[in-house]
Design a protein around this motif. Structure first.
Motif, PDB file in Angstrom:
ATOM      1  N   ASN A 147     -12.301  20.585 -22.017  1.00 42.21           N
ATOM      2  CA  ASN A 147     -12.703  21.403 -22.657  1.00 42.21           C
ATOM      3  C   ASN A 147     -13.509  21.033 -23.904  1.00 42.21           C
ATOM      4  N   VAL A 148     -13.958  19.887 -24.585  1.00 45.04           N
ATOM      5  CA  VAL A 148     -14.184  19.332 -25.409  1.00 45.04           C
ATOM      6  C   VAL A 148     -16.110  19.003 -24.842  1.00 45.04           C
ATOM      7  N   VAL A 149     -15.682  18.455 -23.871  1.00 54.75           N
ATOM      8  CA  VAL A 149     -16.961  17.333 -22.661  1.00 54.75           C
ATOM      9  C   VAL A 149     -17.784  18.776 -21.781  1.00 54.75           C
ATOM     10  N   GLY A 150     -16.725  19.518 -21.881  1.00 54.32           N
ATOM     11  CA  GLY A 150     -17.288  20.920 -21.780  1.00 54.32           C
ATOM     12  C   GLY A 150     -17.499  20.113 -19.511  1.00 54.32           C
ATOM     13  N   GLU A 151     -17.119  19.204 -19.091  1.00 54.36           N
ATOM     14  CA  GLU A 151     -16.604  18.986 -17.621  1.00 54.36           C
ATOM     15  C   GLU A 151     -15.338  17.770 -16.976  1.00 54.36           C
ATOM     16  N   THR A 152     -15.562  17.533 -16.292  1.00 57.63           N
ATOM     17  CA  THR A 152     -14.715  16.720 -16.556  1.00 57.63           C
ATOM     18  C   THR A 152     -15.228  15.500 -16.370  1.00 57.63           C
ATOM     19  N   PRO A 153     -13.698  13.966 -16.853  1.00 56.34           N
ATOM     20  CA  PRO A 153     -14.359  12.832 -17.023  1.00 56.34           C
ATOM     21  C   PRO A 153     -14.777  11.923 -15.625  1.00 56.34           C
ATOM     22  N   CYS A 154     -14.736  12.604 -14.418  1.00 60.19           N
ATOM     23  CA  CYS A 154     -15.307  12.337 -13.320  1.00 60.19           C
ATOM     24  C   CYS A 154     -16.825  12.288 -13.005  1.00 60.19           C
ATOM     25  N   GLN A 155     -17.113  13.915 -13.125  1.00 61.68           N
ATOM     26  CA  GLN A 155     -18.225  14.227 -13.763  1.00 61.68           C
ATOM     27  C   GLN A 155     -19.452  13.335 -14.766  1.00 61.68           C
ATOM     28  N   THR A 156     -18.674  13.206 -15.930  1.00 56.28           N
ATOM     29  CA  THR A 156     -19.775  11.946 -16.725  1.00 56.28           C
ATOM     30  C   THR A 156     -19.517  11.160 -16.167  1.00 56.28           C
ATOM     31  N   TYR A 157     -18.776  10.264 -15.492  1.00 55.38           N
ATOM     32  CA  TYR A 157     -18.910   9.146 -14.705  1.00 55.38           C
ATOM     33  C   TYR A 157     -20.112   9.325 -13.938  1.00 55.38           C
ATOM     34  N   ASN A 158     -19.769  10.151 -12.898  1.00 55.19           N
ATOM     35  CA  ASN A 158     -20.901  10.491 -12.413  1.00 55.19           C
ATOM     36  C   ASN A 158     -22.231   9.757 -12.429  1.00 55.19           C
ATOM     37  N   LYS A 159     -22.188  11.689 -13.631  1.00 51.61           N
ATOM     38  CA  LYS A 159     -23.518  11.161 -14.499  1.00 51.61           C
ATOM     39  C   LYS A 159     -24.025   9.967 -14.875  1.00 51.61           C
ATOM     40  N   LEU A 160     -23.215   9.039 -15.632  1.00 47.38           N
ATOM     41  CA  LEU A 160     -23.762   7.807 -16.071  1.00 47.38           C
ATOM     42  C   LEU A 160     -24.108   6.949 -15.028  1.00 47.38           C
ATOM     43  N   ARG A 161     -23.161   6.409 -14.362  1.00 41.78           N
ATOM     44  CA  ARG A 161     -23.315   5.458 -13.002  1.00 41.78           C
ATOM     45  C   ARG A 161     -24.900   6.132 -12.501  1.00 41.78           C
TER      46      ARG A 161
END
Length: 201
Positions: free
Chosen positions: A35-49
């Motif tokens: 709700n704060v980031v706008g995506e799941t942590p897996c999506q964030t992690y995927n984008k970072l990697r």
């Protein structure tokens, strides 16, 4: 002919299940993140990697053998921020919300994760990776830059929610262009997937 067609359908369905979306969460236990980031942590992690390896895809993680930073260009993942996202992703994928504790990081998991990093494992990003994170609008919440708490999932959630409350959910100070769309709700204008639980480091 029918047998051959059946084999093709079976092969296709089998491939589909292997390639299932591993960025979705198993329950709503990580809604506090989504709700704060706008995506799941897996999506964030995927984008970072993918900043360092465009072909990277989040695998299906499990508690006994978590993800590992083993890229040839490892600056995106040889840090505590990426590890925390990996553990959040593990909770996202695997926590069915049957309790309120989450999956904690076992002793030695961080060492296993960064085994290929040598002395280059940092608590934060190198300057060039931080700039790439901002340029690609990868939303890394401020609580991930703090010293991680040893892997207790519930404690991580509590710490993150404190950071969110202190900052009106605008907890993205490392990239000047990132803000939550609504400080009161922290909902970022994207379509969040069903989210799951807190991240253990």
């Amino acid at each position: 002919m029918h047998v051959y067609a059946g084999l093709l359908v079976t092969a296709f369905l089998g491939a589909s299940s292997v390639n299932a979306d591993d960025t979705a969460c198993a329950s709503g236990q990580l809604d506090w993140y989504t709700n704060v980031v706008g995506e799941t942590p897996c999506q964030t992690y995927n984008k970072l990697r993918q900043i360092c390896n465009n072909d990277y895809q989040v695998p299906r993680l499990n508690a006994s053998q978590d993800d590992q930073c083993n890229e040839q260009v490892a600056d995106c993942c040889c840090n505590a921020i990426a590890f925390q996202l990996s553990m959040l992703c593990l909770n996202c994928q695997r926590d069915p919300a049957q309790d309120n504790q989450g999956i904690d990081a076992a002793i030695g998991v961080f060492d296993h994760y960064r085994a290929n990093c040598g002395i280059n494992a940092n608590s934060s990003f190198p300057d060039d990776i931080q700039q790439a994170v901002c340029n690609k609008d990868v939303r890394i919440d401020d609580f991930l830059y703090e010293d991680w708490d040893g892997g207790q999932c519930a404690k991580t959630k509590d710490s993150a929610q404190q950071v969110h409350a202190e900052n009106g959910n605008n907890s993205f100070s490392h990239c000047p262009n990132q803000r939550a769309s609504s400080p009161s709700t922290g909902v970022y204008p994207q379509s969040p997937l069903p989210a799951r639980r807190h991240h253990p480091l």
